[in-house]
Scaffold this motif. Structure first.
Motif, short mmCIF file in Angstrom:
data_model
loop_
_atom_site.label_atom_id
_atom_site.label_comp_id
_atom_site.label_asym_id
_atom_site.label_seq_id
_atom_site.Cartn_x
_atom_site.Cartn_y
_atom_site.Cartn_z
N PRO A 55 0.82 -1.21 0.00
CA PRO A 55 0.00 0.00 0.00
C PRO A 55 0.85 1.26 0.00
O PRO A 55 2.04 1.21 0.24
N PHE A 56 0.22 2.36 -0.26
CA PHE A 56 0.83 3.67 -0.14
C PHE A 56 0.13 4.38 1.00
O PHE A 56 -1.09 4.52 0.99
N ALA A 57 0.89 4.84 1.98
CA ALA A 57 0.30 5.53 3.12
C ALA A 57 -0.50 6.74 2.67
O ALA A 57 -0.08 7.49 1.79
N GLY A 58 -1.68 6.90 3.26
CA GLY A 58 -2.48 8.07 3.00
C GLY A 58 -3.32 8.00 1.73
O GLY A 58 -3.98 8.96 1.37
N ARG A 59 -3.30 6.85 1.04
CA ARG A 59 -4.09 6.69 -0.18
C ARG A 59 -4.90 5.40 -0.06
O ARG A 59 -4.54 4.50 0.65
N VAL A 60 -5.99 5.34 -0.81
CA VAL A 60 -6.84 4.15 -0.80
C VAL A 60 -7.16 3.76 -2.24
O VAL A 60 -7.34 4.63 -3.09
N TRP A 61 -7.18 2.46 -2.50
CA TRP A 61 -7.53 1.94 -3.82
C TRP A 61 -8.94 1.37 -3.73
O TRP A 61 -9.19 0.41 -3.01
N LEU A 62 -9.85 2.00 -4.44
CA LEU A 62 -11.24 1.55 -4.45
C LEU A 62 -11.58 1.02 -5.83
O LEU A 62 -11.10 1.56 -6.81
N PRO A 63 -12.36 -0.01 -5.91
CA PRO A 63 -13.11 -0.68 -4.86
C PRO A 63 -12.32 -1.74 -4.10
O PRO A 63 -12.82 -2.29 -3.12
N ALA A 64 -11.09 -2.05 -4.50
CA ALA A 64 -10.36 -3.17 -3.93
C ALA A 64 -10.20 -3.10 -2.41
O ALA A 64 -10.20 -4.13 -1.74
N GLU A 65 -10.07 -1.92 -1.84
CA GLU A 65 -9.85 -1.80 -0.40
C GLU A 65 -11.13 -1.56 0.40
O GLU A 65 -11.06 -1.41 1.62
N ALA A 66 -12.26 -1.57 -0.24
CA ALA A 66 -13.51 -1.41 0.51
C ALA A 66 -13.76 -2.69 1.31
O ALA A 66 -13.43 -3.80 0.87
N ASN A 67 -14.31 -2.54 2.49
CA ASN A 67 -14.62 -3.69 3.34
C ASN A 67 -15.62 -4.60 2.64
O ASN A 67 -16.63 -4.13 2.11
N GLY A 68 -15.33 -5.90 2.64
CA GLY A 68 -16.23 -6.87 2.06
C GLY A 68 -15.96 -7.20 0.61
O GLY A 68 -16.59 -8.08 0.04
N VAL A 69 -14.99 -6.52 -0.01
CA VAL A 69 -14.66 -6.76 -1.42
C VAL A 69 -13.52 -7.78 -1.48
O VAL A 69 -12.53 -7.66 -0.77
N LEU A 70 -13.66 -8.78 -2.35
CA LEU A 70 -12.59 -9.73 -2.60
C LEU A 70 -11.66 -9.11 -3.63
O LEU A 70 -12.05 -8.87 -4.77
N SER A 71 -10.44 -8.79 -3.21
CA SER A 71 -9.47 -8.14 -4.07
C SER A 71 -8.54 -9.20 -4.65
O SER A 71 -8.01 -10.04 -3.94
N VAL A 72 -8.36 -9.16 -5.97
CA VAL A 72 -7.50 -10.14 -6.64
C VAL A 72 -6.40 -9.42 -7.41
O VAL A 72 -6.56 -8.30 -7.86
N GLY A 73 -5.28 -10.09 -7.55
CA GLY A 73 -4.15 -9.52 -8.27
C GLY A 73 -3.41 -10.60 -9.02
O GLY A 73 -3.73 -11.78 -8.93
N SER A 74 -2.42 -10.18 -9.75
CA SER A 74 -1.61 -11.13 -10.49
C SER A 74 -0.19 -10.61 -10.57
O SER A 74 0.09 -9.45 -10.27
N THR A 75 0.69 -11.47 -11.00
CA THR A 75 2.08 -11.08 -11.19
C THR A 75 2.62 -11.83 -12.40
O THR A 75 2.06 -12.82 -12.83
N GLY A 76 3.67 -11.33 -12.93
CA GLY A 76 4.28 -11.96 -14.09
C GLY A 76 5.73 -11.52 -14.19
O GLY A 76 6.21 -10.73 -13.38
N PRO A 77 6.41 -12.00 -15.20
CA PRO A 77 7.82 -11.62 -15.35
C PRO A 77 7.96 -10.14 -15.65
O PRO A 77 7.14 -9.55 -16.34
#
Length: 80
Positions: A55-77
């Motif tokens: 995370p970045f202090a003092g910022r919020v990512w919506l909707p991913a950081e809203a309570n009750g939301v399943l947040s998904v991500g991925s990674t790659g080379p």
């Protein structure tokens, strides 16, 4: 209200949004999420599309950081 079981919200704000000064917006956003969850639907959202670590202090990512939301991500080379 339309009977959806899952809502995909792969959207967001580039770089997140500052929390300071946006408390009312964040609360309103959470209220909408709560309304959707109350219907029995699940909300799935991308963790972000910024290619940055969180995370970045003092910022919020919506909707991913809203309570009750399943947040998904991925990674790659790393292509750099």
């Amino acid at each position: 209200a339309q009977g959806a079981d899952v809502v995909n919200m792969s959207l967001g704000f580039t770089g997140g949004i500052p929390i300071a000064g946006n408390e009312a917006f964040i609360a309103d956003y959470q209220a909408v999420v709560n309304q959707v969850l109350a219907t029995g639907a699940m909300i799935v959202a991308s963790a972000g599309n910024d290619n940055t670590g969180l995370p970045f202090a003092g910022r919020v990512w919506l909707p991913a950081e809203a309570n009750g939301v399943l947040s998904v991500g991925s990674t790659g080379p790393n292509q750099n």
